[in-house]
Enzyme design. Structure first.
Site, short mmCIF file in Angstrom:
data_model
loop_
_atom_site.label_atom_id
_atom_site.label_comp_id
_atom_site.label_asym_id
_atom_site.label_seq_id
_atom_site.Cartn_x
_atom_site.Cartn_y
_atom_site.Cartn_z
CB ILE A 1 -4.75 -0.27 1.76
CG1 ILE A 1 -3.70 0.66 1.12
CG2 ILE A 1 -4.37 -1.92 1.58
CD1 ILE A 1 -3.47 0.44 -0.20
CG LEU A 2 -10.36 -2.09 -1.01
CD1 LEU A 2 -11.09 -2.39 -2.42
CD2 LEU A 2 -11.04 -1.21 -0.11
CB THR B 1 -4.33 -8.57 -2.82
OG1 THR B 1 -5.12 -7.51 -2.34
CG2 THR B 1 -4.69 -9.91 -2.87
CD GLU C 1 -1.76 1.28 -14.71
OE1 GLU C 1 -1.40 1.37 -15.80
OE2 GLU C 1 -2.98 1.48 -14.39
#
Ligand SMILES: Cc1cc2nc3c(=O)[nH]c(=O)nc-3n(C[C@H](O)[C@H](O)[C@H](O)COP(=O)(O)OP(=O)(O)OC[C@H]3O[C@@H](n4cnc5c(N)ncnc54)[C@H](O)[C@@H]3O)c2cc1C
Lengths: 329, 758
Positions: free
Chosen positions: B650-651, B655, B725
């Protein structure tokens, strides 16, 4: 939207004078329904007469009855202290409708005269006897989940979408009117019509007749009342079925008096007089409530998509009456 | 597939060392707020409908009111004479265009269908544009459009799915995959199984309802065309428009720095093409902003499906048969068969597998991609069936999934690049309090409200789209700019990539700029298939390697880096340092200044996505929910929701959480409230408005908890697999399963409206 001109009334007399100057005139309240319909080319007025400067006053009389100016905003009425205390079903009905933004704009008269949400009425590509008398009704065999189960005709199965009106008809509200021919008043139950062969005639109003005020008679037991709205999402959707009720149960557990009305079921806000007649004088029990609901719904007819509303109305009526009975006990 | 098929072209790709940046914890993984947030809050982010031009003309559309036939008469005189009207465009005066190259038919082809755009009198769907009016103001254009009268010769149309599905056909491919696969004899195994489920699931049409309406502002200057668009496919749009108008791709510039929600719907539709044609004829810049109703009429949505899922299991809960077949409505002119059978191909171990997808041709607006096309509604069917099977076996549905967890991809036999579904289940179950669930339906109650819990698997494939490149510019003040025609639809592309770039080049965030949204930048790939983050990252890695090579070539003479090669140095503290000896270092600024250079620039394309040939790459998750259902009215309320995901690195947790939550909110709509009313008599959409098409409102959405494994995928660039998605997948089934647990009623057709529960 067609080009139109805009006039601002200063009082009822000026509104009527301005309106009568051209045939294609509409009164403009908050515009939340009328302007939408103009965008869809369903309403094509040449002149709009803004009637929001009309009375915005809420008068509470000594006997507890109320006189509500036609231009009072829905939000103002819902938050009025007397309404909340003496007629909680009215406050709840308003707050169950639309969104906060729309209620801030919408007027009481505009809400009463808002038009159906039948999607075939809204779409010029569809047949609709309201828009084009005699051309046929595409809702009859089409999407009619939101349509009438009571008092419909082969020419129209649309419903009146208002929540506010459901509470008002339960409360025996009276509409004050003013027109070129003078003033008169009408019980709200008699303002809207059933569709019959002429669904294009939605109300008993004369051309350019103006709603000036709504009167709610005093009703002592209305302090104990409820509004329940059942819909397809938890907010911001029209009623599939709604129930407005005020219940007066005596010490012996008998129904001394009752007011009951339904929304989302007919071309007009539906006063459930048959159910009321069954309830009065009977024991406030589930069996009585069921009998009352059945009496009211005996004439109900389902269409392709809305047959479930008969059972839904039955259950909701019973639940609301039980809730009022239990809250009393 | 053969693992030796392709050379591994980049260091993180198969066979070589994983990308080291994926394990660093500097900027990556920080909850940085969106860099464009202040601009948006201040109203300074300029969207496609807001770009100012002098002498701008405004367009409005007229739509057909029949599904199939011919225009027999067009009366446009009144519209032409109306105030402010500049042009009325119909098939009679429309410039002759090529037909759109269909999405997928060429690398940059993004045509939504092959249908000609207003080239003749034929009508192929109800809502098709039949005229465009150009006027001085938007209001004048709309009014004049209402004056146009169109008469038709009506032809019979296929607008009834139940009739159309009887003539269903197998499409050539499902997005490059075979439409049908059979491993073993699933039907025979099903017959013989100790436990079996065999059920039909139905899903309705859904429409795109991004907040931002589709819009474009277009202008010609000679042969050069500028399109300010709301799009998630910049380069594809430019190329496809060039084909349509027979002009050089280089003469088409598409800009789209901000998009107010995409979800697969912000693509190339008729409105941009018509506006461009009108602008050419009128020799004026043109703006077109669709009304909400027009979005329903000319932008495709998620198509309707009927799916069969059948499961056979042994006494101890091994699958002997997994069957997922069905039909989706489509048209002969598009290629979007709604890949609902994809999850069944990768999720569970089974002795025998049968998947088969068909399409039923209809006369309708072409359907399109909508957040997890296929997977969203495919998991509804599959994961409902798994729950049905678990119920029959009196087994916890999570335990059943544990027993059917595969060790390799059930179809390709490839190893999974990284799969931690069971960990996501276990951690999710703990946090959610899954042990509170009573497996006996209808056993928890609070007054009139029946309470139930449900769970379902979420899954979405990893994609990396070819075509992306990155341009890097390093200036002698040590500032690094990466530019790429990437897309910012509100998910935080620029923010997450700035973090990535900062980390990769050892720079603070302020020393990094990430430019996107313009086809004059290095080519981007389309923002679809949750692929953009990985696609961009691969390009940045490739360009970054070049940059470091260039820097080392400059670092000669007395530079402490002189003589070192790329794999001997690392980017750190605003420059390069020798690995293992950070005292031998030089800043970027110093390298450039000593070499007398003001800037360095390089550009490189991402390598082909060879990793997909070596590994089965998918993201996973476990969706938990609690619902209450009124025993009186059948109203359903989701009271709690938790998504536990395994999507690689997870960057940016901030967000990322929004992406997951947004997907879940959309899943609540899919499960409970949304459905397009497509009238089978006319092929007309009857609820084209936000009043009648019910997206969830705030009150329909409980607080949504999200968590993730954060296990880097060693075979994707920076270890991230894409998160846009997966959030919507599994939600429909989790809710349906919870409704079953609450009420004992199994609802197999969406949406779960109250009438189905009375
Ligand atoms: C998305 C949406 C959701 C909604 N949901 C609900 C809901 O759940 N429940 C609900 O009850 N309502 C709902 N509404 C309808 C809303 O309540 C009405 O639009 C509003 O009450 C109309 O009031 P207005 O003042 O804006 O009327 P206008 O739109 O201004 O007028 C409506 C009609 O009343 C006439 N009129 C206005 N004032 C007078 C007057 N003094 N005398 C004679 N004629 C007059 C106008 O000529 C017009 O024909 C919804 C509306 C929208 C757009």
């Amino acid at each position: 939207m067609n080009p139109f001109s805009y006039e601002r009334a200063t009082d009822a007399a000026s509104a009527i004078r301005l309106a009568n100057a051209t045939a294609a005139t509409r009164y403009l309240g908050g515009g939340t329904n009328l302007v939408d319909l103009m965008r869809e080319h369903i309403e094509q007025p040449e002149v709009l007469v803004d009637v929001t400067p009309l009375a915005q006053t809420i008068e509470v009389r000594a006997d507890g009855s109320m006189l509500i100016g036609a231009a009072v905003k829905n939000t103002a009425l819902a938050s009025d202290a007397h309404v909340r205390q003496a007629f909680p079903l009215l406050s709840r009905a308003i707050l169950a409708g639309a969104s906060a933004q729309i209620r801030n704009m919408a007027t009481v008269a505009g809400n009463i005269l808002q038009r159906t949400r039948c999607t075939y009425f809204y779409d010029e590509a569809a047949r609709c006897n309201k828009r084009k008398p005699g051309c046929g009704c595409d809702a009859l065999q089409g999407f009619n989940r939101y349509h009438a189960i009571l008092g419909a005709s082969d020419d129209c199965v649309a419903t009146h979408p208002s929540d506010l009106c459901v509470a008002l008809v339960a409360l025996d509200a009276v509409v004050h009117l003013q027109g070129a021919a003078g003033s008169r008043s009408l019980p709200l139950t008699e303002l809207h019509r059933l569709p019959g062969a002429h669904p294009e005639h939605e109300t008993e109003l004369q051309p350019h007749e103006l709603i000036t005020a709504i009167e709610i008679p005093a009703l002592a037991f209305a302090g104990h009342s409820a509004y329940r709205k059942v819909r397809d999402r938890s907010s911001y959707a029209f009623a599939l079925v709604s129930v407005a009720a005020a219940l007066d149960v005596d010490a012996q557990g008998r129904v001394r008096d009752v007011r009951l009305a339904l929304g989302g079921v007919a071309h007009k806000p539906w006063r459930a007089s048959k159910a009321e007649a069954v309830l009065r004088g009977q024991a406030a029990t589930e069996a009585t409530f069921l009998a009352a609901a059945d009496a009211e719904l005996a004439a109900a007819r389902g269409l392709r998509d809305n047959g479930f509303k008969i059972e839904l109305a039955r259950r909701t009526i019973v639940a609301v009456l039980q809730q009022l009975t239990e809250a009393r006990a | 597939m053969n693992a030796e098929q392709k050379p591994a072209p980049s260091q993180w790709q198969p066979g070589v060392t994983p990308d080291e940046v994926m394990h660093r914890h500097g900027m990556i993984g920080k909850p940085v707020s969106r860099l464009d947030g202040p601009l948006k809050v201040a109203g300074k982010a300029r969207f496609a409908a807001e770009v100012p031009y002098e002498h701008l003309a405004h367009a409005a559309l007229v739509h057909s009111s029949i599904a199939r036939g011919r225009i027999s008469e067009l009366k446009t005189e009144a519209a032409r004479a109306a105030p402010g009207v500049i042009l009325v465009l119909t098939y009679q005066n429309m410039p002759r265009l090529q037909n759109p190259p269909l999405f997928g038919s060429a690398p940059k082809a993004v045509g939504a269908s092959t249908l000609p755009v207003m080239q003749n009198e034929h009508i192929t769907w109800n809502g098709q544009p039949v005229a465009l009016v150009l006027a001085e103001t938007h209001e004048q254009a709309e009014y004049a459009a209402s004056l146009i009268e169109v008469r038709y010769d009506v032809l019979p149309a296929k607008t009834d799915f139940d009739a159309a599905k009887r003539q269903a056909r197998a499409p050539d491919t499902i997005l490059g995959e075979p439409p049908a696969i059979e491993i073993g004899d699933a039907e025979a195994n099903l017959q013989a199984a100790a436990f079996k489920v065999d059920a039909t699931y139905r899903t309705p049409r859904y429409n795109h309802n991004a907040i931002e309406l589709h819009a474009a502002t277009v202008a010609w200057q000679g042969d050069e065309l500028t399109v300010h668009d709301a799009t998630q496919m910049l380069n594809g749009t430019a190329w496809t428009i060039a084909q349509l108008f027979g002009i050089d791709e280089k003469n088409v510039r598409v800009l789209s720095p901000y998009v107010g929600g995409g979800f697969g719907g912000k693509a190339l539709w008729d409105h941009q093409i018509l506006a461009i044609a009108a602008a050419r004829l009128a020799q004026r810049p043109v703006r077109i902003v669709l009304s909400r109703a027009s979005v329903f009429r000319i932008v495709g949505g998620r198509t309707t499906t009927e799916q069969r899922v059948a499961l056979g299991a042994t006494q101890d809960g091994q699958l002997t048969a997994l069957i997922h077949t069905g039909v989706a409505a489509m048209t002969p002119y598009n290629a979007c068969p709604e890949q609902f059978s994809f999850p069944a191909r990768h999720l569970y171990a089974t002795q025998a597998l049968k998947v088969a997808q068909q399409v039923a041709d209809m006369d309708m607006m072409v359907n399109t991609f909508m957040r997890a096309p296929g997977e969203s509604i495919g998991t509804f069917a599959l994961e409902s069936a798994i729950d049905e099977l678990a119920g029959q076996m009196q087994l916890c549905p999570i335990e059943l999934r544990r027993r059917i967890e595969p060790s390799k991809d059930p179809v390709s036999g490839l190893p999974f690049s990284s799969r931690h579904l069971l960990e996501a289940y276990q951690r999710g179950a703990e946090r959610f309090g899954w042990d509170q669930r009573n497996p006996v339906p209808r056993s928890r109650r609070d007054g009139e409200w029946l309470i139930g819990m449900g769970v379902a698997t979420a899954t979405y494939p990893y994609y990396r789209m070819p075509g992306a490149a990155a341009r890097i510019k390093l200036t002698n003040d040590g500032h690094l700019t990466v530019s790429i025609a990437a897309h910012e639809m509100g998910m935080g592309t620029a923010t997450a990539q700035s973090q990535h770039v900062a980390e990769r080049f050892g720079l603070p965030l302020e020393q990094v700029t990430f430019e996107l949204g313009d086809t004059t930048l290095a080519a981007g790939s389309l923002a679809g298939g949750s692929s953009q983050t990985a696609s961009i990252a691969a390009a940045v890695i490739a360009a970054g390697e070049q940059l470091i090579d260039q820097l080392l070539m400059l670092a000669t003479g007395d530079s402490p880096l002189a003589g070192f090669k790329r794999d001997q140095v690392e980017a750190i503290n605003g420059g390069l340092a020798v690995r293992g000896d950070t005292t031998r270092a030089e800043t970027y600024a110093a390298i450039l200044q000593r070499a007398g250079r003001t800037a360095l620039q390089c550009e490189a394309p991402a390598p082909e996505p060879a990793e997909l040939q070596h590994y089965s790459m998918h993201s996973f998750g476990a969706q938990f929910c609690e619902v209450k259902v009124s025993a009186i009215t059948g109203e359903v309320r989701v009271t709690r929701f938790l998504g536990s995901f395994d999507t690689g690195r997870i960057l940016n947790p901030k967000t990322a959480a929004s992406q997951f939550r947004g997907g879940i909110v959309m899943g609540i709509g899919l499960a409970l409230t949304e459905a397009t009313e497509f009238d089978p008599r006319s092929g007309r959409i009857m609820n084209p408005s936000l009043a009648e098409y019910h997206v969830p409102v705030h009150l329909d959405v409980p607080e949504i908890d999200v968590m993730w494994t954060d296990i880097a995928d060693p075979h994707s660039p920076i270890g991230a697999r894409g998160i846009g998605e997966i959030g919507i997948t599994g939600v429909g089934a989790a809710i349906a399963n919870a409704v079953y647990n609450a009420t004992g009623k199994r609802i197999r057709d969406l949406p779960i409206t109250l009438d189905k529960l009375l």
